[in-house]
Design a protein around this motif. Structure first.
Motif, PDB file in Angstrom:
ATOM      1  N   GLU A 295     -49.822  -5.135  16.528  1.00  0.00           N
ATOM      2  CA  GLU A 295     -48.677  -4.510  15.671  1.00  0.00           C
ATOM      3  C   GLU A 295     -47.302  -5.205  15.980  1.00  0.00           C
ATOM      4  O   GLU A 295     -46.701  -5.587  15.121  1.00  0.00           O
ATOM      5  CB  GLU A 295     -48.350  -3.178  15.998  1.00  0.00           C
ATOM      6  CG  GLU A 295     -49.560  -2.247  15.726  1.00  0.00           C
ATOM      7  CD  GLU A 295     -49.103  -0.911  16.058  1.00  0.00           C
ATOM      8  OE1 GLU A 295     -48.653  -0.067  15.325  1.00  0.00           O
ATOM      9  OE2 GLU A 295     -49.502  -0.364  17.084  1.00  0.00           O
TER      10      GLU A 295
ATOM     11  N   ARG B 109     -47.239  -8.555  16.891  1.00  0.00           N
ATOM     12  CA  ARG B 109     -47.335  -9.785  16.259  1.00  0.00           C
ATOM     13  C   ARG B 109     -47.205  -9.670  14.630  1.00  0.00           C
ATOM     14  O   ARG B 109     -46.469 -10.651  14.169  1.00  0.00           O
ATOM     15  CB  ARG B 109     -48.481 -10.353  16.634  1.00  0.00           C
ATOM     16  CG  ARG B 109     -49.119 -11.861  15.939  1.00  0.00           C
ATOM     17  CD  ARG B 109     -50.347 -12.322  16.483  1.00  0.00           C
ATOM     18  NE  ARG B 109     -50.696 -13.375  15.679  1.00  0.00           N
ATOM     19  CZ  ARG B 109     -51.603 -14.351  15.830  1.00  0.00           C
ATOM     20  NH1 ARG B 109     -52.490 -13.843  17.114  1.00  0.00           N
ATOM     21  NH2 ARG B 109     -51.832 -15.278  15.327  1.00  0.00           N
ATOM     22  N   ALA B 110     -47.667  -8.677  14.109  1.00  0.00           N
ATOM     23  CA  ALA B 110     -47.556  -8.477  12.647  1.00  0.00           C
ATOM     24  C   ALA B 110     -46.196  -8.270  12.137  1.00  0.00           C
ATOM     25  O   ALA B 110     -45.703  -8.846  11.373  1.00  0.00           O
ATOM     26  CB  ALA B 110     -48.218  -7.640  12.063  1.00  0.00           C
ATOM     27  N   LEU B 111     -45.517  -7.518  13.104  1.00  0.00           N
ATOM     28  CA  LEU B 111     -44.020  -7.157  12.614  1.00  0.00           C
ATOM     29  C   LEU B 111     -43.290  -8.650  12.907  1.00  0.00           C
ATOM     30  O   LEU B 111     -42.462  -8.896  12.102  1.00  0.00           O
ATOM     31  CB  LEU B 111     -43.526  -6.473  13.965  1.00  0.00           C
ATOM     32  CG  LEU B 111     -41.867  -5.916  13.777  1.00  0.00           C
ATOM     33  CD1 LEU B 111     -41.675  -4.991  12.591  1.00  0.00           C
ATOM     34  CD2 LEU B 111     -41.581  -5.018  14.963  1.00  0.00           C
TER      35      LEU B 111
ATOM     36  N   GLU C 221     -44.584 -11.803  12.707  1.00  0.00           N
ATOM     37  CA  GLU C 221     -44.927 -12.644  11.694  1.00  0.00           C
ATOM     38  C   GLU C 221     -44.381 -12.259  10.254  1.00  0.00           C
ATOM     39  O   GLU C 221     -44.131 -13.376   9.255  1.00  0.00           O
ATOM     40  CB  GLU C 221     -46.431 -12.638  11.784  1.00  0.00           C
ATOM     41  CG  GLU C 221     -47.030 -13.415  12.913  1.00  0.00           C
ATOM     42  CD  GLU C 221     -48.518 -13.546  12.748  1.00  0.00           C
ATOM     43  OE1 GLU C 221     -49.171 -12.740  11.936  1.00  0.00           O
ATOM     44  OE2 GLU C 221     -49.228 -14.460  13.190  1.00  0.00           O
ATOM     45  N   ALA C 222     -44.134 -11.117  10.084  1.00  0.00           N
ATOM     46  CA  ALA C 222     -43.495 -10.747   8.730  1.00  0.00           C
ATOM     47  C   ALA C 222     -41.943 -11.222   8.495  1.00  0.00           C
ATOM     48  O   ALA C 222     -41.590 -11.045   7.457  1.00  0.00           O
ATOM     49  CB  ALA C 222     -43.739  -9.286   8.268  1.00  0.00           C
ATOM     50  N   GLU C 223     -41.309 -11.237   9.662  1.00  0.00           N
ATOM     51  CA  GLU C 223     -39.843 -11.769   9.541  1.00  0.00           C
ATOM     52  C   GLU C 223     -39.548 -13.202   9.471  1.00  0.00           C
ATOM     53  O   GLU C 223     -39.884 -13.792  10.169  1.00  0.00           O
ATOM     54  CB  GLU C 223     -39.156 -11.139  10.949  1.00  0.00           C
ATOM     55  CG  GLU C 223     -37.750 -11.674  11.061  1.00  0.00           C
ATOM     56  CD  GLU C 223     -37.045 -11.130   9.974  1.00  0.00           C
ATOM     57  OE1 GLU C 223     -36.499 -11.946   9.284  1.00  0.00           O
ATOM     58  OE2 GLU C 223     -36.930  -9.906   9.941  1.00  0.00           O
ATOM     59  N   PRO C 224     -39.175 -13.581   8.396  1.00  0.00           N
ATOM     60  CA  PRO C 224     -38.788 -15.018   7.910  1.00  0.00           C
ATOM     61  C   PRO C 224     -37.865 -15.514   8.988  1.00  0.00           C
ATOM     62  O   PRO C 224     -37.740 -17.060   9.147  1.00  0.00           O
ATOM     63  CB  PRO C 224     -38.325 -14.996   6.601  1.00  0.00           C
ATOM     64  CG  PRO C 224     -37.633 -13.569   6.482  1.00  0.00           C
ATOM     65  CD  PRO C 224     -38.634 -12.685   7.026  1.00  0.00           C
TER      66      PRO C 224
ATOM     67  N   CYS D 227     -31.372 -11.365  11.894  1.00  0.00           N
ATOM     68  CA  CYS D 227     -32.540 -10.318  11.908  1.00  0.00           C
ATOM     69  C   CYS D 227     -32.865  -9.778  13.176  1.00  0.00           C
ATOM     70  O   CYS D 227     -33.909  -8.988  13.232  1.00  0.00           O
ATOM     71  CB  CYS D 227     -33.955 -11.143  11.375  1.00  0.00           C
ATOM     72  SG  CYS D 227     -34.313 -12.364  12.620  1.00  0.00           S
TER      73      CYS D 227
ATOM     74  N   ARG E 299     -32.192  -6.413   1.231  1.00  0.00           N
ATOM     75  CA  ARG E 299     -33.311  -7.248   1.693  1.00  0.00           C
ATOM     76  C   ARG E 299     -34.662  -6.486   1.497  1.00  0.00           C
ATOM     77  O   ARG E 299     -35.570  -7.073   0.879  1.00  0.00           O
ATOM     78  CB  ARG E 299     -33.263  -7.277   3.394  1.00  0.00           C
ATOM     79  CG  ARG E 299     -34.290  -8.128   3.884  1.00  0.00           C
ATOM     80  CD  ARG E 299     -33.841  -8.272   5.478  1.00  0.00           C
ATOM     81  NE  ARG E 299     -34.988  -9.140   6.185  1.00  0.00           N
ATOM     82  CZ  ARG E 299     -35.096  -9.005   7.334  1.00  0.00           C
ATOM     83  NH1 ARG E 299     -34.016  -8.607   8.017  1.00  0.00           N
ATOM     84  NH2 ARG E 299     -36.032  -9.607   8.236  1.00  0.00           N
TER      85      ARG E 299
ATOM     86  N   ASP F 119     -37.621  -7.971  -0.873  1.00  0.00           N
ATOM     87  CA  ASP F 119     -38.961  -8.097  -0.430  1.00  0.00           C
ATOM     88  C   ASP F 119     -40.065  -7.359  -1.342  1.00  0.00           C
ATOM     89  O   ASP F 119     -40.916  -7.871  -1.404  1.00  0.00           O
ATOM     90  CB  ASP F 119     -39.128  -7.753   1.008  1.00  0.00           C
ATOM     91  CG  ASP F 119     -38.320  -8.649   1.745  1.00  0.00           C
ATOM     92  OD1 ASP F 119     -37.988  -9.684   1.452  1.00  0.00           O
ATOM     93  OD2 ASP F 119     -37.889  -8.111   3.052  1.00  0.00           O
TER      94      ASP F 119
END
Length: 313
Positions: A15, A17-19, A21-24, A52, A308, A312
């Motif tokens: 979770e 990592r997904a959080l 990775e989703a943040e540019p 961010c 934002r 998205d």
């Protein structure tokens, strides 16, 4: 850029990592399974754009990592990386304008404690300001302004009011309510000593042309306090703490407190009352302006986050 270090239970690493990775605005994402020992778990590292950071911290707290893991952030002075440059460009807004509320709470909470060192700095500043007033020396008065540590508690009260954190308001209020009277009392005792040793003559306070601003209360007293409150909280939230020196020089809290003690001992009750009023005007003005600045920053941040989310989606 900021360096983010996360200790997470192994079952929540996916979770986290997904959080990230989703943040540019995230670069250099590293996952080290089983590395953490106390508390046990995985170690996740990343460099993130300051813009961010606040939303990421909110997401990580939502996963409970502040309770059974750890979240650490530190500023990076130099990052030579195209990936970091792209992350900063992709993150919305400007890094210097971003407010890290957790960082702000931590800084103001620490700076607002009534400690021996806080009281020592405040008392020494009051004594320097008193000597500066007695000798009609603006240089000493300015030095006392810089030395005074009172902006920490004032900022804590403002942050506490905006975020409804009673602990910050109580802590900052205690530091001010106890610190200033004690510093003023010691300054009064020092004034008695100056009188007894002949360092302070009866007519000394008749000729203070250079430091009259300490006790002369007018519209500009409030205006300066409001501007100082805005500048001070902006310096804290934008991580430009060097600007705080200018804020300290612009306000007359410590000099007003010191001169009130000197004037009271010398029987100059009008000047003592004016100095006390100057102190109150500055304290209240700084807190009000700082709190209003934080309210505006918070609303702008929420508006940016909503925009934002819509973009998205």
């Amino acid at each position: 850029m900021l360096h983010l270090r996360i200790v997470t239970p192994a079952e929540r690493t996916a979770e986290v990592r997904a959080l990230l990775e989703a943040e540019p605005g995230v670069a250099h994402l590293i996952v080290l399974p089983g590395t953490a020992v106390r508390p046990p778990g995985d170690l996740v590292l990343a460099d993130i754009a300051r813009e961010c950071a606040d939303s990421l911290l909110g997401g990580l707290r939502g996963l409970g990592l502040d309770h059974d893991g750890a979240i650490t952030i530190e500023a990076l002075d130099t990052v030579l990386s195209d990936a970091a440059d792209r992350a900063e460009e992709a993150a919305p807004g400007e890094g210097s304008d971003a407010v890290l509320w957790d960082e702000l709470i931590a800084r103001t909470g620490e700076d607002s404690r009534l400690t021996v060192s806080f009281q020592a700095f405040l008392t020494i500043a009051c004594l320097l300001a008193a000597i500066g007033a007695i000798t009609d020396s603006p240089v000493l008065v300015v030095g006392a302004m810089v030395l005074g540590p009172e902006f920490g508690p004032l900022a804590a009260v403002a942050v506490g009011l905006v975020l409804r954190r009673r602990d910050l308001v109580r802590r900052g209020g205690l530091a001010l309510a106890a610190g200033f009277p004690l510093g003023m009392a010691i300054t009064a005792l020092a004034t008695l000593a100056f009188d007894a040793t002949g360092l302070l003559a009866a007519d000394t306070l008749d000729h203070l042309a250079e430091v009259e601003f300490i006790y002369e209360v007018g519209p500009f007293s409030l205006i300066v306090a409001l501007l100082a409150g805005i500048a001070g909280i902006l310096a804290l939230t934008s991580a430009k703490s060097g600007s705080l020196v200018g804020v300290f020089i612009s306000v007359t809290t410590v000099p007003a407190a010191a001169f009130a003690s000197v004037a009271l001992i010398e029987g100059r009750f009008v000047e003592a009352g004016q100095s006390a009023l100057q102190l109150v005007v500055n304290l209240v003005g700084i807190v009000v302006a700082a709190a209003l600045t934080l309210v505006v920053a918070r609303r702008l941040g929420r508006r940016r986050d909503r925009g934002r989310v819509l973009s998205d989606g």
